[in-house]
Scaffold this motif. Structure first.
Motif, mmCIF file in Angstrom:
data_model
loop_
_atom_site.group_PDB
_atom_site.id
_atom_site.type_symbol
_atom_site.label_atom_id
_atom_site.label_comp_id
_atom_site.label_asym_id
_atom_site.label_seq_id
_atom_site.Cartn_x
_atom_site.Cartn_y
_atom_site.Cartn_z
ATOM 1 N N GLU A 14 0.821 -1.212 0.000
ATOM 2 C CA GLU A 14 0.000 0.000 0.000
ATOM 3 C C GLU A 14 0.856 1.263 0.000
ATOM 4 O O GLU A 14 0.508 2.264 -0.620
ATOM 5 N N LYS A 15 2.000 1.216 0.676
ATOM 6 C CA LYS A 15 2.857 2.396 0.782
ATOM 7 C C LYS A 15 3.661 2.650 -0.488
ATOM 8 O O LYS A 15 4.037 3.793 -0.750
ATOM 9 N N THR A 16 3.942 1.598 -1.260
ATOM 10 C CA THR A 16 4.834 1.756 -2.411
ATOM 11 C C THR A 16 4.164 1.489 -3.756
ATOM 12 O O THR A 16 4.678 1.911 -4.786
ATOM 13 N N MET A 34 10.537 -2.152 7.884
ATOM 14 C CA MET A 34 9.677 -1.534 6.867
ATOM 15 C C MET A 34 10.377 -0.399 6.133
ATOM 16 O O MET A 34 10.333 -0.317 4.906
ATOM 17 N N ASP A 35 11.031 0.493 6.871
ATOM 18 C CA ASP A 35 11.685 1.635 6.223
ATOM 19 C C ASP A 35 12.816 1.190 5.302
ATOM 20 O O ASP A 35 12.994 1.723 4.206
ATOM 21 N N LYS A 36 13.593 0.197 5.745
ATOM 22 C CA LYS A 36 14.679 -0.314 4.901
ATOM 23 C C LYS A 36 14.122 -1.013 3.666
ATOM 24 O O LYS A 36 14.721 -0.945 2.582
ATOM 25 N N ALA A 37 12.977 -1.680 3.818
ATOM 26 C CA ALA A 37 12.351 -2.348 2.682
ATOM 27 C C ALA A 37 11.886 -1.326 1.643
ATOM 28 O O ALA A 37 12.020 -1.532 0.429
ATOM 29 N N ILE A 38 11.331 -0.193 2.122
ATOM 30 C CA ILE A 38 10.919 0.878 1.204
ATOM 31 C C ILE A 38 12.134 1.411 0.457
ATOM 32 O O ILE A 38 12.098 1.610 -0.764
ATOM 33 N N ASP A 39 13.242 1.630 1.187
ATOM 34 C CA ASP A 39 14.465 2.112 0.539
ATOM 35 C C ASP A 39 14.960 1.122 -0.510
ATOM 36 O O ASP A 39 15.394 1.518 -1.602
ATOM 37 N N ALA A 53 1.891 7.332 4.686
ATOM 38 C CA ALA A 53 0.504 7.428 5.146
ATOM 39 C C ALA A 53 -0.204 6.102 4.912
ATOM 40 O O ALA A 53 -0.052 5.476 3.880
ATOM 41 N N SER A 54 -0.963 5.665 5.877
ATOM 42 C CA SER A 54 -1.704 4.419 5.755
ATOM 43 C C SER A 54 -2.914 4.594 4.844
ATOM 44 O O SER A 54 -3.293 5.702 4.498
ATOM 45 N N ARG A 55 -3.495 3.489 4.467
ATOM 46 C CA ARG A 55 -4.678 3.529 3.605
ATOM 47 C C ARG A 55 -5.798 4.285 4.298
ATOM 48 O O ARG A 55 -6.110 4.075 5.463
ATOM 49 N N ILE A 56 -6.432 5.186 3.556
ATOM 50 C CA ILE A 56 -7.529 5.980 4.098
ATOM 51 C C ILE A 56 -8.783 5.116 4.153
ATOM 52 O O ILE A 56 -9.196 4.554 3.155
ATOM 53 N N ALA A 57 -9.403 5.031 5.338
ATOM 54 C CA ALA A 57 -10.546 4.141 5.488
ATOM 55 C C ALA A 57 -11.689 4.763 6.291
ATOM 56 O O ALA A 57 -12.828 4.385 6.086
#
Length: 303
Positions: A14-16, A34-39, A53-57
């Motif tokens: 969802e973030k990427t 998580m942050d290293k995975a995004i990088d 930002a998380s999914r808006i629900a």
């Protein structure tokens, strides 16, 4: 196997916007961080941006308004269980009463707001809230608000999906052309979800982090390390232009930046305009409304 769950794969996706298998690989490489995975995904060119930002629900509204003379403004978010409630006149009356109370009485936080007598009522905001819960039949919560003093312009997008409040230093508040200009700026913020006002507002650690990611990305693309830093500087300038409001291309005329549009407007109106700060609330951002079956879909991938 690194320690992570199906929910982690879902969150990274969802973030990427990357595929499930790429997200799983990234979490393995990052040992579940998580942050290293995004990088890692960004360095591989798989993720074009990393928004946390998380999914808006959640439902309800983000609402923004100002006092009659535009000298005080507020942006507020009030949540409910269904989007139907946002179309309810009684619910919107409550939201507007909350906003008016914030403008007039300047509470420190939501708890303080609830204790105040609501503007235009003989009841407290908490009592009005309880009435709305009983009559509408849904859980209703005042989530957050921000109040500003000075020249303010408010903008509400898509019936309450996004609320924006912009604060200016100007001597032009009495002119309708200034309000029109201010709404243009607020609409830009709503549309592009701008994180910073100027380059000076970007934390040094954010820029350092971006440089590290960009440099590795350049090297992964096969560019020589000797010229990597030069390429990264070009990318950082692009980052500023995309993430700092005054450096962004003005959405209504991409030949101008927002700073140039501001300068031109001030000159035409015979005064001065400086953008001081802004706040953008998006309804339900960061709130998970319910769990779906996605975790079950990918559970076997992380066993």
């Amino acid at each position: 196997m690194a320690a992570f769950t199906a929910q982690d794969v879902k969150a990274l996706r969802e973030k990427t916007g990357c595929g499930m298998m790429d997200c799983k690989k990234a979490l393995v490489q990052a040992d579940g961080d998580m942050d290293k995975a995004i990088d890692f995904l960004r360095e591989q060119g798989l993720a074009k941006q990393a928004k946390k930002a998380s999914r808006i629900a959640a439902e309800g509204v983000a609402y923004a308004t100002t006092s009659d003379d535009n000298s005080v403004g507020v942006v507020i978010e009030v949540n409910a269980e269904t989007d139907f409630v946002a179309k309810n006149d009684s619910f919107m009356e409550f939201v507007k009463a909350c906003a008016a109370t914030v403008i007039e009485q300047n509470p420190a936080d939501v708890e303080a707001l609830l204790a105040l007598q609501a503007t235009g009522s003989d009841k407290t905001v908490a009592e009005l809230l309880q009435e709305k819960v009983l009559t509408i039949g849904e859980n209703i919560q005042i989530r957050r608000f921000e109040r500003m003093e000075g020249a303010c312009v408010a903008y509400v997008h898509a019936g309450g999906k996004i609320g924006v409040l912009v604060n200016f230093n100007t001597d032009l508040t009495a002119k309708p052309e200034f309000v029109a200009y201010g709404k243009d700026v607020a609409m830009q913020i709503a549309a592009l979800n701008t994180p910073y006002l100027t380059r000076d507002d970007v934390p040094a650690e954010v820029i350092d982090h971006e440089k590290e990611v960009m440099r590795q990305q350049v090297i992964n693309e096969g560019k020589p390390e000797a010229i990597a830093d030069k390429i990264v500087m070009g990318k950082i300038n692009k980052y500023y232009k995309e993430n700092c409001l005054v450096d962004q291309e003005f959405v209504k005329d991409n030949k101008l930046t927002v700073a140039q549009y501001t300068k031109n407007t001030a000159k035409e109106l015979g005064g001065n305009i400086d953008i001081v700060k802004f706040v953008r609330f998006e309804k339900g951002e960061g709130i998970e409304k319910r769990q779906d079956d996605f975790a079950a879909e990918v559970a076997s991938m992380v066993k």
